[in-house]
Structures are given as structure tokens and as C-alpha cells.
Scaffold this motif. Structure first.
Motif, short mmCIF file in Angstrom:
data_model
loop_
_atom_site.label_atom_id
_atom_site.label_comp_id
_atom_site.label_asym_id
_atom_site.label_seq_id
_atom_site.Cartn_x
_atom_site.Cartn_y
_atom_site.Cartn_z
N ASN A 96 -0.68 -1.01 5.21
CA ASN A 96 0.14 -0.04 5.93
C ASN A 96 1.32 -0.75 6.56
O ASN A 96 1.44 -1.98 6.49
CB ASN A 96 -0.68 0.76 6.96
CG ASN A 96 -1.19 -0.11 8.10
OD1 ASN A 96 -0.86 -1.30 8.19
ND2 ASN A 96 -1.99 0.46 8.96
N SER A 97 2.19 0.01 7.21
CA SER A 97 3.40 -0.55 7.79
C SER A 97 3.13 -1.40 9.02
O SER A 97 4.01 -2.13 9.47
CB SER A 97 4.38 0.58 8.15
OG SER A 97 3.78 1.47 9.07
N ASN A 98 1.95 -1.30 9.60
CA ASN A 98 1.59 -2.09 10.78
C ASN A 98 1.05 -3.47 10.43
O ASN A 98 0.61 -4.20 11.32
CB ASN A 98 0.57 -1.34 11.63
CG ASN A 98 1.13 -0.03 12.17
OD1 ASN A 98 2.30 0.06 12.49
ND2 ASN A 98 0.28 0.99 12.27
N GLY A 99 1.03 -3.79 9.17
CA GLY A 99 0.59 -5.12 8.76
C GLY A 99 -0.86 -5.21 8.34
O GLY A 99 -1.35 -6.31 8.07
N ARG A 100 -1.57 -4.07 8.27
CA ARG A 100 -2.96 -4.13 7.82
C ARG A 100 -3.01 -4.54 6.36
O ARG A 100 -2.26 -4.04 5.52
CB ARG A 100 -3.64 -2.77 7.99
CG ARG A 100 -5.12 -2.80 7.62
CD ARG A 100 -5.74 -1.41 7.63
NE ARG A 100 -5.22 -0.57 6.56
CZ ARG A 100 -5.68 0.63 6.27
NH1 ARG A 100 -6.65 1.15 7.01
NH2 ARG A 100 -5.16 1.33 5.28
N ASP A 101 -3.92 -5.42 6.04
CA ASP A 101 -4.08 -5.89 4.67
C ASP A 101 -5.55 -6.24 4.48
O ASP A 101 -6.02 -7.26 4.99
CB ASP A 101 -3.19 -7.12 4.41
CG ASP A 101 -3.35 -7.64 2.98
OD1 ASP A 101 -2.72 -7.07 2.08
OD2 ASP A 101 -4.12 -8.61 2.80
N SER A 102 -6.27 -5.41 3.77
CA SER A 102 -7.69 -5.63 3.55
C SER A 102 -8.07 -5.19 2.15
O SER A 102 -7.33 -4.44 1.50
CB SER A 102 -8.53 -4.87 4.59
OG SER A 102 -8.25 -3.48 4.52
N VAL A 103 -9.23 -5.66 1.69
CA VAL A 103 -9.70 -5.33 0.35
C VAL A 103 -11.16 -4.90 0.43
O VAL A 103 -11.86 -5.20 1.40
CB VAL A 103 -9.55 -6.53 -0.62
CG1 VAL A 103 -8.10 -6.92 -0.77
CG2 VAL A 103 -10.38 -7.72 -0.14
N SER A 104 -11.62 -4.22 -0.61
CA SER A 104 -13.00 -3.78 -0.67
C SER A 104 -13.31 -3.35 -2.10
O SER A 104 -12.40 -3.16 -2.92
CB SER A 104 -13.24 -2.62 0.30
OG SER A 104 -14.55 -2.12 0.18
N ASP A 105 -14.59 -3.19 -2.38
CA ASP A 105 -15.01 -2.62 -3.67
C ASP A 105 -15.47 -1.18 -3.51
O ASP A 105 -16.00 -0.59 -4.45
CB ASP A 105 -16.11 -3.46 -4.31
CG ASP A 105 -17.35 -3.55 -3.42
OD1 ASP A 105 -17.29 -3.08 -2.27
OD2 ASP A 105 -18.37 -4.11 -3.89
N GLU A 106 -15.25 -0.59 -2.31
CA GLU A 106 -15.64 0.79 -2.05
C GLU A 106 -14.55 1.51 -1.28
O GLU A 106 -13.79 0.89 -0.53
CB GLU A 106 -16.94 0.84 -1.24
CG GLU A 106 -18.14 0.24 -1.94
CD GLU A 106 -19.39 0.29 -1.09
OE1 GLU A 106 -19.30 0.82 0.05
OE2 GLU A 106 -20.45 -0.19 -1.53
N SER A 107 -14.50 2.84 -1.47
CA SER A 107 -13.58 3.68 -0.72
C SER A 107 -14.14 5.09 -0.66
O SER A 107 -14.76 5.55 -1.64
CB SER A 107 -12.19 3.70 -1.36
OG SER A 107 -11.34 4.61 -0.70
N GLY A 108 -13.93 5.77 0.45
CA GLY A 108 -14.43 7.14 0.58
C GLY A 108 -13.54 8.18 -0.06
O GLY A 108 -13.90 9.35 -0.09
N LEU A 109 -12.39 7.79 -0.60
CA LEU A 109 -11.45 8.73 -1.21
C LEU A 109 -11.43 8.54 -2.72
O LEU A 109 -11.29 7.42 -3.22
CB LEU A 109 -10.05 8.54 -0.64
CG LEU A 109 -9.86 8.89 0.84
CD1 LEU A 109 -8.48 8.50 1.30
CD2 LEU A 109 -10.11 10.37 1.10
N HIS A 110 -11.56 9.64 -3.44
CA HIS A 110 -11.47 9.61 -4.90
C HIS A 110 -10.13 10.22 -5.29
O HIS A 110 -9.93 11.43 -5.18
CB HIS A 110 -12.62 10.40 -5.52
CG HIS A 110 -12.56 10.46 -7.02
ND1 HIS A 110 -12.78 9.36 -7.80
CD2 HIS A 110 -12.28 11.48 -7.86
CE1 HIS A 110 -12.66 9.69 -9.08
NE2 HIS A 110 -12.34 10.98 -9.13
N PHE A 111 -9.20 9.40 -5.76
CA PHE A 111 -7.85 9.90 -6.01
C PHE A 111 -7.34 9.63 -7.41
O PHE A 111 -6.29 10.16 -7.80
CB PHE A 111 -6.87 9.30 -4.99
CG PHE A 111 -6.91 7.80 -4.90
CD1 PHE A 111 -6.11 7.02 -5.72
CD2 PHE A 111 -7.74 7.17 -4.00
CE1 PHE A 111 -6.13 5.64 -5.64
CE2 PHE A 111 -7.77 5.78 -3.89
CZ PHE A 111 -6.97 5.01 -4.72
N SER A 112 -8.02 8.81 -8.20
CA SER A 112 -7.53 8.49 -9.54
C SER A 112 -7.61 9.71 -10.46
O SER A 112 -8.52 10.53 -10.36
CB SER A 112 -8.38 7.35 -10.13
OG SER A 112 -8.04 7.15 -11.48
#
Length: 365
Positions: A96-112
Motif C-alpha cells: 500500500n501507499s503507507n509502505g506496507r510490504d508483506s507476502v503470504s500463501d493465503e488470502s481471504g479475498l478471491h478475485f482472480s
């Protein structure tokens, strides 16, 4: 089905051979019972979700998928033309614009959008290409080309712009509900490659791969968990799919595939030999996600006190005490003892009350 000897004699007679069987070309005999086509494929999915021009979720996903195609309606088996996931690996990158930078193999949003692009229906070459070995043809939309066919010998490539005309939407029929609900697509392009095309028909059984690029404002009901006050939502998906294996099955064999429950440990994720190597950026994301120590993260989180048992710290009953308690409950001993104790307590209470009442009565003068 004729025997091997009759097949040899028929081939020899047709080709003019009488004494030289080794000169015959290879002959494949297929059973009329094996009509259902089962296809295994490898997919790469690159998708992005942008929320209010601020939060961005990027997804790279690899999949092993399969299709079960039924050639005609006379076979009473439904099959599936959408990609069924057998195995997948997901890699998310959150910024995001606040500098957050993280990774994961899971997400609660299905958007593809990748789950909605399946096998195209049976289509045909334009008349001017059906009798030529090489050539191109174009179906124009109102403002731009809608379908472009490119034929080189027995290989055909079809490029489709689904937004240019209604004819293009027929190549992705699963999106009918999204068209009707007026989801705002910015672009929607697909590309299909067929090999060994020997007639005017473009069958899914001759498809060796396809790719697509889709961008939309919003994603429909799948993103309802995003608060409406967050602002606009933008989704994009770029994906490629390569066919790995194709076999013809009977209805009985197809049902086994339909009902089979796959164990991820027993299924391998195969990459086709002609798939290009992953970019350095994607490789860096994969290494970063696979380097996550999930156990260390879980241990670093403070426990939720609401989940702590009220018996925490007290001595737990051993297995023998627990078994005895269950036995007493099943046989009614616990209930019997409870009633007996209640009667004893009531009897003792009455004795005490009678004694107190007698003590309160004054003695006769």
C-alpha cells in the motif's frame, strides 16, 4: 472390431502391398466406446486487486487442472468444461501507499478471473480458410477486430476480443452472468492455439493451449467483504494454460475421475517443456513466500485469554477416572446416587428444623 490379421490385409490391399508388411504405415484403431475426452493442463495465473488506488494485492498461482469433455448430448454424462483444480500453489504480495510490504500463501479475498475461463465450444474455420493450408481471416466488430484466425498448415491460432462484438462473447460463455449484470470490463482478450487441425472444425480435443487477459472495475459478489466506503476496486488477470495429457474414456472411466478425491500429497505439479521460465520478480516472490516460518509466527502471537479453560492449572482426571464417570452415567448409577443424596439431605434438613422449633417453645411454668 476386426482382428489384427484382417486389419493387416485391408491395409495391404489399400496400399498395394502383398508381401512386405514392414512397409505399412502405423495404424491406430480406436474403440467407439471411448468418446469422452479427459484433459490435464498446467496453468499460470497472474492477478491483481487494487482497492481505492491504495491497497494492492498481487497473486501468482500455479495450478494443475483437468477437463472432462462430452462430445454430444446423447451421452448421459455431464462432464465439465471449466478448469477443475487438482493442485495449486499460491503466492500473494500485499502493498500500500503507507509502505506496507508483506507476502503470504493465503488470502481471504478471491478475485482472480481464472476459474471462469474454460474450454471454448466447438467452432469452425471461415470458409476461405477451410480449403487453404495457410492464410488469415478477420471478423470485424464495430470499432476493432473481434476474431482473427491465423492458419499455418495444420496449426491454427484464434485471437478473440470479447468486447468488440457479440460473436466474441461466445468463446467464453461462462461469463454470461457477468455480461447480464453489467460488470464493467476494460478489456477482455483471449488467444487459442490448435494443432493437428485436419478439417474445418476447431475441436477442444485439438486445443494445445490458450491464454487470456482480463481487466474489470469490480468483481461482482465475490468481493462483498470489502467495505463500500473504501472506494473503487480494480481487478486484472493474465493467465496461460498448456495441455499436458489427453485421453479418451468410456462413461464408466469418466465417472471414476468425477468422483475421485485427490490427495495433494499424491499429485505432482508438472510443468510443460515449452513453458517459459518464470521472471526474476516472480521467482523472488516464490522464494520469499516459501521461506515463511509459520510455526514461529504462530508462537509469537499472544494467546486469546477468552479461549483459556477455567480449569487451567488444575489437575486433570486420569483416564481411569474419566472411564468410570462415563460408565456411571451410562448405567444410571450417577443419577441414582444423586437422588439418594437429595433424599438424605432433605431428611437431615427436616430433623434440624424440628429440633430448632422445639428449642424455641418455652417450658411450662
Amino acid at each position: 472390431m476386426p482382428g489384427a490379421a484382417s486389419i493387416f490385409l485391408l491395409g495391404a490391399a489399400c496400399l498395394g502391398y502383398s508381401k512386405n508388411p514392414t512397409a505399412l504405415p502405423e495404424l491406430t484403431v480406436e474403440s467407439n466406446r471411448n468418446k469422452i475426452v479427459h484433459i490435464l493442463a498446467y496453468m499460470r495465473d497472474y492477478s491483481s486487486l487494487i482497492i481505492s488506488y491504495d491497497d494492492t494485492i498481487f497473486l501468482f498461482r500455479e495450478k494443475l487442472v483437468d477437463f472432462m469433455l462430452v462430445p454430444n448430448e446423447r451421452i448421459k454424462f455431464k462432464g465439465w468444461s471449466m478448469p477443475r483444480t487438482l493442485l495449486s500453489r499460491s503466492y500473494y504480495h500485499f502493498t500500500n501507499s503507507n509502505g506496507r510490504d508483506s507476502v503470504s500463501d493465503e488470502s481471504g479475498l478471491h478475485f482472480s478471473w481464472s476459474d471462469w475461463v474454460g474450454m471454448p465450444p466447438l467452432n469452425s474455420l471461415p470458409d476461405r480458410l477451410s480449403y487453404r493450408n495457410n492464410g488469415t481471416d478477420t471478423l470485424m466488430g464495430k470499432y476493432s477486430p473481434c476474431i482473427v484466425w491465423d492458419k499455418k498448415d495444420d496449426r491454427v491460432r484464434v485471437d478473440v476480443n470479447a468486447l468488440a462484438a457479440e460473436e466474441g462473447k461466445k468463446w467464453c460463455g461462462a461469463f454470461k452472468g457477468f455480461w447480464n449484470n453489467k460488470v464493467d470490463f476494460d478489456y477482455f482478450k483471449l488467444s487459442f492455439t490448435y494443432d493437428n487441425v485436419l478439417s474445418a472444425d476447431l475441436s477442444a480435443s485439438d486445443l494445445i493451449g490458450y491464454s487470456y487477459s482480463i481487466a474489470s472495475s469490480g468483481r461482482g459478489h465475490e468481493l462483498q467483504r470489502i467495505p463500500l466506503n473504501r472506494g473503487p476496486v480494480f481487478v486484472s488477470t493474465d493467465a496461460q494454460l498448456w495441455m499436458l495429457d489427453r485421453e479418451f474414456l468410456t462413461k464408466k472411466e469418466a465417472k471414476i475421475w468425477e468422483d475421485y478425491r485427490f490427495d495433494e500429497e499424491s499429485v505432482a505439479l508438472f510443468e510443460p517443456a515449452d513453458a517459459p521460465p518464470l521472471s526474476p520478480e516472480i521467482m523472488a516472490l516464490v522464494e520469499r513466500v516459501e521461506g515463511i516460518n509459520k510455526q514461529e509466527i504462530r508462537l509469537s502471537l499472544p494467546p486469546d485469554e477468552r479461549l483459556i479453560s477455567k480449569f487451567f492449572g488444575k489437575k486433570k482426571p486420569n483416564l481411569g477416572d474419566r472411564a468410570l464417570t462415563l460408565f456411571k452415567q451410562l448405567t444410571g448409577i450417577t443419577l441414582y446416587k444423586s437422588n439418594k443424596n437429595a433424599k438424605d439431605q432433605w431428611r437431615e434438613f427436616k430433623r434440624k428444623q424440628i429440633r430448632k422449633n422445639k428449642e424455641k417453645i418455652p417450658a411450662n411454668p
